[in-house]
Design a protein around this motif. Structure first.
Motif, mmCIF file in Angstrom:
data_model
loop_
_atom_site.group_PDB
_atom_site.id
_atom_site.type_symbol
_atom_site.label_atom_id
_atom_site.label_comp_id
_atom_site.label_asym_id
_atom_site.label_seq_id
_atom_site.Cartn_x
_atom_site.Cartn_y
_atom_site.Cartn_z
ATOM 1 N N THR A 50 42.723 24.160 81.605
ATOM 2 C CA THR A 50 41.644 24.149 80.526
ATOM 3 C C THR A 50 42.124 23.058 79.385
ATOM 4 N N SER A 109 41.189 21.519 75.659
ATOM 5 C CA SER A 109 40.238 21.878 74.365
ATOM 6 C C SER A 109 40.258 20.947 73.468
ATOM 7 N N LEU A 146 46.483 26.209 78.924
ATOM 8 C CA LEU A 146 45.383 25.449 77.879
ATOM 9 C C LEU A 146 46.268 24.474 77.070
ATOM 10 N N GLN A 178 45.498 20.917 74.417
ATOM 11 C CA GLN A 178 44.348 19.999 73.586
ATOM 12 C C GLN A 178 44.207 18.743 74.176
ATOM 13 N N THR A 210 39.329 19.835 82.625
ATOM 14 C CA THR A 210 39.265 21.228 82.877
ATOM 15 C C THR A 210 38.809 21.500 84.413
#
Length: 118
Positions: A115, A117, A11, A13, A90
């Protein structure tokens, strides 16, 4: 046979970076080109980048200037450096090693989730 194992997903940003690795074992000498694909939910698997045995590279338009593919044949490993990640990046990322001459020598990893975000 060749076994591939991806790592480095996770994950991150938007705007961040990740480096994916694909470690190969087995009869790696039977393969020439290393490549990365990705598949987002509900979409088809698509080519992200490829690198030939001679070092030539090919990138999808949507990653040009942001992603860099490389290979270290001494370590039987391929890499995908991903910078300036976007939400649309993603996906599950897969590595693929294949022979340029023998269609039977075509191997895929299990994939690693990336992923991005907001």
């Amino acid at each position: 046979q060749v076994q591939l194992a991806e790592s480095g997903g996770g994950l991150v940003q938007a705007g961040g970076s990740l480096r994916l690795s694909c470690a190969a074992s087995g009869s790696v000498f039977r393969t020439d080109t290393r490549s990365w694909y990705r598949q987002a939910p509900g979409k088809q698997r698509e080519l992200v980048a490829a690198i030939t045995s001679g070092g030539g590279t090919n990138y999808a338009a949507f990653v040009k200037g942001r992603f860099t593919i490389s290979r270290d044949d001494a370590k039987n490993t391929a890499y995908l450096q991903m910078n300036s990640l976007k939400l649309d990046d993603t996906a599950v990322y897969y590595c693929r090693f294949y022979s340029d001459y023998n269609l039977d020598d075509d191997y895929w990893g299990q994939g690693t989730q990336v992923t991005v975000s907001s």
